[in-house]
Motif scaffolding. Structure first.
Motif, PDB file in Angstrom:
ATOM      1  N   ARG A 190       0.268   2.677  11.420  1.00 58.03           N
ATOM      2  CA  ARG A 190       0.387   4.057  11.419  1.00 58.03           C
ATOM      3  C   ARG A 190       0.321   4.362   9.771  1.00 58.03           C
ATOM      4  O   ARG A 190       1.099   3.762   9.181  1.00 58.03           O
ATOM      5  N   ARG A 191      -0.356   5.251   9.594  1.00 55.22           N
ATOM      6  CA  ARG A 191      -0.324   5.643   8.127  1.00 55.22           C
ATOM      7  C   ARG A 191       0.858   6.300   7.821  1.00 55.22           C
ATOM      8  O   ARG A 191       1.475   7.072   8.628  1.00 55.22           O
ATOM      9  N   SER A 201     -11.221   0.792   6.068  1.00 57.37           N
ATOM     10  CA  SER A 201      -9.766   1.454   5.690  1.00 57.37           C
ATOM     11  C   SER A 201      -9.321   2.096   7.104  1.00 57.37           C
ATOM     12  O   SER A 201      -8.091   2.843   7.084  1.00 57.37           O
ATOM     13  N   ASN A 239       0.511  -1.413   5.926  1.00 53.55           N
ATOM     14  CA  ASN A 239       1.814  -1.179   5.337  1.00 53.55           C
ATOM     15  C   ASN A 239       2.877  -2.535   5.094  1.00 53.55           C
ATOM     16  O   ASN A 239       3.844  -2.626   5.302  1.00 53.55           O
ATOM     17  N   GLU A 246       3.407   8.596   5.540  1.00 51.28           N
ATOM     18  CA  GLU A 246       3.148   9.977   5.018  1.00 51.28           C
ATOM     19  C   GLU A 246       3.931  10.433   3.870  1.00 51.28           C
ATOM     20  O   GLU A 246       3.800  11.197   3.252  1.00 51.28           O
ATOM     21  N   ALA A 286      -3.823   0.233   8.554  1.00 53.10           N
ATOM     22  CA  ALA A 286      -2.817   0.706   8.014  1.00 53.10           C
ATOM     23  C   ALA A 286      -1.613  -0.575   8.071  1.00 53.10           C
ATOM     24  O   ALA A 286      -1.065  -0.929   9.065  1.00 53.10           O
ATOM     25  N   GLY A 309      -4.177  -1.097   1.095  1.00 52.04           N
ATOM     26  CA  GLY A 309      -3.641  -0.765   2.366  1.00 52.04           C
ATOM     27  C   GLY A 309      -4.516  -1.469   3.535  1.00 52.04           C
ATOM     28  O   GLY A 309      -3.882  -1.561   4.565  1.00 52.04           O
ATOM     29  N   SER A 310      -5.544  -2.077   3.052  1.00 51.74           N
ATOM     30  CA  SER A 310      -6.523  -2.706   4.089  1.00 51.74           C
ATOM     31  C   SER A 310      -6.714  -4.146   3.849  1.00 51.74           C
ATOM     32  O   SER A 310      -7.866  -4.435   4.290  1.00 51.74           O
TER      33      SER A 310
END
Lengths: 589, 247
Positions: free
Chosen positions: B226-227, A357, A362, B229, A360, A430-431
């Motif tokens: 990057r996460r 995890s 995305n 938010e 990221a 997300g992973s």
């Protein structure tokens, strides 16, 4: 049936090929009408930011696709089975309306390898007859890469393709595809920016000795004005690409590259919601005299024309030829005939990786052809001695958009529902990353298209029947290439890896790819091909059949770049040669 | 807004034509670029209110089922509170329920190949009606006259598991087919845009971390790994943007 005034040319279908040909013919001074059976579509009117990013409407219910109730195909795997209609599209998604599938495609824009056009003679010379699979009908294209290079260039510059050249006039450039055929010049726009998954893939593949490079993209990296004066805007990485119209003018499509000038040309008109039902022939059967079409009110019209351009999707070109008695229908029992012969598809595979995890990815931020490719195991880029298959596949790490209805990968063995499903879905969304391959598909005596004996469309005409399966060659190729993908995924750092090489039987349900090819193939001999190298019907010289229906077999790439190149190649032959001496074959049989 | 546009929108809204436009639009000859800005019709927003397709009993059964498929737990709301049954009801009352746009002509041979996909003459709305009736009968027989919605969570989980695994199938009751249909539509409802009645408060998207319909992620691409938010946005905007709290 009412008869309309004659036109110089009638174009059947207004997608990529119809729009390009329409423009070229109008530039040559012809009066041109395009007949499109779907609706008018344009960016400002139909692909709006307030409505476009709607997965249910476009991605799942498929609003931009041809309605199966209007037209579909029947399908079976082998000649001894009963073909049944595809009642809802799954494996492939034909487009509908102005722009065709060029509206909802992802934008991967490839050139085939020089050896792909010599699929028979190159492999025969290098490996001998024994390399070819059982019952194959593999043929050379009748056109070479060198002949097509200027037309690939023309299409890429029309469409503004974003990429990194690997071979400019024989000079191998760092960062591009070292295996690609030579190109006259670099891509018109630089590559897209990459995501975390692509960065991991690039590093891992390079460590393993591959030479990865950015996938050439029809999602444009920066503003670009094409030679027709039409401007595309930079991609915003919205994540709604394949299956969707682009609201940003960032995806190359007929709407964003040709139609803005074509629609204003005084020599051109488009009639939409008008379905051509057959091509008319002269009494001696040697010339097409025009077409019959039905409008949305059910009225039948005759549109006479000197030149008939079949520019529908591959399946519908073949079907209209069979209805109209253009070219001799293919008979799999004898191998004789040409229309419907050499239907092929694409043998894709995937290696899925579940990461911890800390990643990221995305994936929802991406573009249809945002990706990194490695071409070491495509075409004949590697030695096939002793491998027992021909062809190969490109290896890609693309952004897959992670649209939530359709893309929530969970590790195998996880329940499909309940709290355990919910937890796994949240943890892996997300992973997760994926490496895919786009594999070639050879042609075979018993993979073909004809008319169905039972099922009819809404107008009472027989549906097209597809008899198709993946064969041992494709399964061996896919297993081999997929095996090369697993170490890349391991080096990317996945903690769990699931490999899915392509295996038969072909199933109509899960989406695989809208790369249907063949059925009206090109070649150098009228006995074994339907059209010559200029896509002109051998025995009806005023009919040209554009699109992937001309591919004798399919290569390990997406088809649109080659479809565009073949269209420009045909257009130049028509405007520079054919029109000086209309009605005559451009190649002597 | 011009009258012509109003009438086009009204016509399309009245037919709720998610697909099947070819029946309502008309043939025309196009010169130039005949666009009207924002002509594309937005989907009709599914609003709370009475069931449009389900009977009260059917709705109660479906609400119970969607709440087991997606249970409420520490990760967020369940299928019922997220509006999955409302989503399914509105879908079945519209073109999806009638299989509009699909090829529905016969014949329908009894034993299609597994590779040939959907081969039923029964449209999805009718499949629900018939399937839920058969399920009600099965539950009545097997659980002492009770209804689906009267089963405990544990009992319903066991029933759904046996349906999923094809253990409940009989010649009269295609239980696994009904399970697959409800499962598929429940997931659609939980993860589709909230404008269709499910994914209420973007519960499905929040579970995943999907940011919705923002349409411009150049900032994200500029900084990979990057996460993210920012909260999600739907076609309806965000609840706090709307006075009525929709979305």
């Amino acid at each position: 049936m009412r008869r309309l005034p004659r036109k110089d040319a009638v174009i059947i279908g207004l997608g990529w090929t119809g729009a390009i040909m329409g423009w070229e013919l109008c530039q040559a001074g012809l009066q041109v009408v395009a007949l499109e059976r779907g609706p008018w579509r344009d960016t400002a009117s139909d692909f709006n930011i307030g409505t476009a990013p709607d997965e249910l409407r476009y991605g799942i219910r498929g609003e931009l696709f041809l309605n199966n109730s209007q037209d579909t195909v029947t399908a079976r795997n082998t000649v001894d089975q009963l073909a049944l209609p595809i009642r809802k599209w799954g494996s492939f998604l034909p487009g509908n309306g102005v722009g065709g599938a060029g509206v909802h495609w992802n934008g991967h824009t490839w050139r085939f390898l020089p050896s792909d056009f010599l699929m028979r003679s190159h492999y025969l010379q290098k490996y001998g007859e024994g390399v070819f699979p059982e019952n194959h009908t593999i043929q050379d294209w009748g056109v070479t890469y060198d002949e097509l290079e200027p037309y690939y260039d023309k299409f890429e510059y029309l469409a503004g393709i974003s990429g990194q050249a690997g071979n400019v006039k024989g000079e191998i450039l760092p960062g591009g595809n070292p295996f690609e055929g030579w190109r006259e010049r670099a891509y018109p726009t630089p590559p897209l920016k990459m995501q975390h998954a692509q960065n991991l893939f690039s590093r891992a593949a390079t460590e393993l000795g591959f030479k990865p490079f950015p996938m050439p993209s029809g999602n444009i990296s920066q503003a670009y004005t094409n030679p027709l004066g039409v401007t595309l805007a930079p991609c915003t990485y919205c994540g709604f690409c394949e299956r969707f119209g682009c609201a940003n003018y960032s995806k190359s499509s007929p709407q964003t590259t040709v139609l803005p000038v074509l629609m204003r040309h005084p020599g051109f008109e488009a009639r939409v919601q008008c379905e051509v039902v057959r091509v008319l022939k002269s009494a001696d059967g040697k010339t097409a005299t025009g077409v019959v079409y039905i409008d949305a009110q059910g009225e039948e019209w005759e549109q006479p024309a000197d030149l008939v351009i079949m520019a529908a999707y591959q399946l519908w070109n073949v079907r209209l030829m069979l209805y109209s008695g253009i070219g001799r229908p293919y008979d799999p029992s004898t191998g004789e005939g040409v229309v419907g012969k050499n239907y092929a598809y694409q043998a894709n595979s995937a290696v899925n990786g579940f990461f911890d995890s800390s990643h990221a990815f995305n994936h929802w931020a991406g573009a249809g052809s945002l990706g990194i490719t490695a071409d070491e195991y495509n075409g004949d880029n590697f030695d096939h001695s002793g491998l027992n298959f021909v062809g190969g596949a490109n290896i890609n790490c693309t952004s897959f958009h992670a649209r939530p209805i359709s893309a929530r990968p969970i590790p195998p063995g996880t329940p499909r529902w309940g709290s355990a499903w919910k937890k796994a879905t949240r943890e892996n969304y997300g992973s997760f990353a994926n490496v895919g391959s786009q594999g070639c598909n050879m042609s075979y005596r018993d993979n073909y298209l004809d008319l169905d004996p039972t099922y009819k469309d809404r107008l009472g005409r027989p549906l097209l029947r597809m008899t198709f399966d993946f064969k041992a060659n494709e399964e061996r190729m896919s297993a081999y290439v997929t095996d090369k993908m697993v170490p890349i995924m391991r080096a990317m750092g996945a903690k769990q890896i699931v490999a899915n090489p392509k295996k038969g039987p072909w199933n109509v349900v899960p989406y695989q790819t809208t790369h249907n090819t063949g059925g009206a193939i090109m070649g150098d001999n009228p006995r074994t091909s339907a059209v010559n190298k200029y896509l002109q019907v051998w025995d009806m010289p005023n009919v040209f059949v554009l699109g992937a229906s001309a591919f004798p077999q399919n290569a390990g790439y997406n088809p649109t770049g080659t479809v565009g190149a073949l269209t420009y190649h045909a257009a130049e032959a028509i405007t520079k040669q054919y029109l000086k001496n209309p009605g005559q074959p451009l190649v002597q049989a | 807004m011009t009258d012509a546009r109003t009438s086009r929108r009204t016509l399309l809204a009245a037919t709720t034509a998610l697909i099947g436009l070819s029946g309502t639009a008309s043939a025309r000859t196009v010169h130039g670029l005949p666009w009207t800005s924002n002509e594309v019709y937005p989907p009709a927003e599914a609003r709370p209110g009475p069931w449009l397709f389900f009977t009260a009993d059917e709705a109660a059964a479906v609400e119970a089922i969607v709440d087991r498929l997606i249970p409420a737990d520490e990760l967020g709301p369940g299928g019922k509170d997220a509006g999955c049954a409302v989503f399914i009801d509105r879908q079945l009352a519209g073109p999806y329920g009638r299989c509009e746009g699909m090829y529905m002509q016969g014949p329908f041979p009894p034993n299609p190949l597994p590779t040939q996909g959907f081969q039923s003459s029964v449209a999805f709305a009718s499949a629900y009606r018939q399937g839920l009736a058969a399920l009600a009968a099965h539950v009545g027989r097997s659980f002492g006259g009770r209804k689906v919605q009267q089963l405990s969570g544990e009992e319903l989980d066991r029933l759904l598991t046996s349906m999923e695994k094809r253990e409940t199938n009989t010649p009269e009751f295609n239980a696994s087919g009904l399970f697959d249909l409800i499962h598929n539509n429940t997931m659609e409802g939980f993860f589709a845009d909230p404008i269709y009645g499910g994914n209420r408060d973007m519960a499905g998207w929040k579970l995943l971390g999907f940011p919705g319909t923002r349409y411009d992620y150049r900032d994200v691409i500029a900084r990979p790994n990057r996460r993210y938010e920012l909260p999600p946005v739907s076609l309806l905007g965000r609840p706090d943007w709307n006075r009525g709290g929709r979305g």
